[in-house]
Each structure stands twice: as structure tokens, then as C-alpha cells.
Design a protein around this motif. Sequence first.
Motif, PDB file in Angstrom:
ATOM      1  N   UNK A   4       0.722  -1.326   0.275  1.00 34.25           N
ATOM      2  CA  UNK A   4       0.246   0.124   0.230  1.00 34.25           C
ATOM      3  C   UNK A   4       0.769   1.245   0.413  1.00 34.25           C
ATOM      4  N   UNK A   5       0.887   2.353  -0.554  1.00 29.76           N
ATOM      5  CA  UNK A   5       1.997   3.055  -0.921  1.00 29.76           C
ATOM      6  C   UNK A   5       1.127   4.657  -0.143  1.00 29.76           C
ATOM      7  N   UNK A   6       0.001   3.975   0.938  1.00 29.45           N
ATOM      8  CA  UNK A   6      -0.201   4.533   2.198  1.00 29.45           C
ATOM      9  C   UNK A   6       0.213   4.538   3.294  1.00 29.45           C
ATOM     10  N   UNK A  76       3.169   2.557 -22.614  1.00 31.10           N
ATOM     11  CA  UNK A  76       2.477   2.550 -21.119  1.00 31.10           C
ATOM     12  C   UNK A  76       3.043   3.375 -20.271  1.00 31.10           C
ATOM     13  N   UNK A  77       1.617   4.335 -19.246  1.00 33.90           N
ATOM     14  CA  UNK A  77       2.159   4.339 -18.113  1.00 33.90           C
ATOM     15  C   UNK A  77       1.481   3.689 -17.146  1.00 33.90           C
ATOM     16  N   UNK A  78       2.092   4.499 -15.848  1.00 34.80           N
ATOM     17  CA  UNK A  78       0.975   4.123 -14.771  1.00 34.80           C
ATOM     18  C   UNK A  78       0.751   4.796 -13.179  1.00 34.80           C
ATOM     19  N   UNK A  79      -0.192   5.246 -13.551  1.00 30.94           N
ATOM     20  CA  UNK A  79      -0.417   6.564 -12.125  1.00 30.94           C
ATOM     21  C   UNK A  79      -0.861   5.382 -10.853  1.00 30.94           C
ATOM     22  N   UNK A  80      -0.178   6.039  -9.506  1.00 27.18           N
ATOM     23  CA  UNK A  80      -0.600   5.209  -8.553  1.00 27.18           C
ATOM     24  C   UNK A  80      -1.018   6.262  -7.567  1.00 27.18           C
ATOM     25  N   UNK A  81      -2.599   6.717  -7.161  1.00 23.59           N
ATOM     26  CA  UNK A  81      -2.865   7.571  -7.301  1.00 23.59           C
ATOM     27  C   UNK A  81      -4.426   6.973  -5.598  1.00 23.59           C
TER      28      UNK A  81
END
Length: 97
Positions: A4-6, A76-81
Motif C-alpha cells: 500500500x503506497x499510503x 505504457x504509463x502507470x499512475x498510483x493515486x
Amino acid sequence: MKICPVCGGNGLHIFRTEILMGEQAVIFKADEGIGIERVRNNASRGTVVRLYYSCEDAGDSYHGFLQEISFHKGTVTEAVIPLYVGKDNWWRDIWRN
């Protein structure tokens, strides 16, 4: 293993998945099955895959995150929000055996 990035926890659940193609999306929702919906204002000209996660370690914050993978013309791009998933989606799964 995905973290988890949070909060750095590893107890994650995928509760929603979307595959966007132009103005259509195939959507998998926890406990609701599969649906095809019209999407307005999709800015992407390629394919977008969105994975919605809730985190077991969220406690009363009910946090999770969205992982968005976009494809267009060989890139290909990736975002994590980070996001608030709410009490209704916390700890739900699309499918579990």
C-alpha cells in the motif's frame, strides 16, 4: 508483493477493475459482477486499465489506492493515486474462493 503506497501495509484487496476503451468500459465490481457502461469524457485515445485497492491496515481511515495503467501508441504509463474507499468498499473483493 504489492505494498500500500499510503501506509506500507500488504493486506490488499482489489474491489473494482475498469477497462476503458474509447467511450465504453468493462467494469468488474465487488459483489456485483461484470457490467459494460458508457464512459463520458475519456481523454485517453488508447486503453486504460484501472485497479482499485482497499487496504486491510486502513482501520478507520478506510484508505486504498487506484493503480491506473494506460496504453497508447506503444507507450505504457502507470499512475498510483491514494484514495478514500469508504466503509462500503473496504475489505471487499471482486471474487474470492
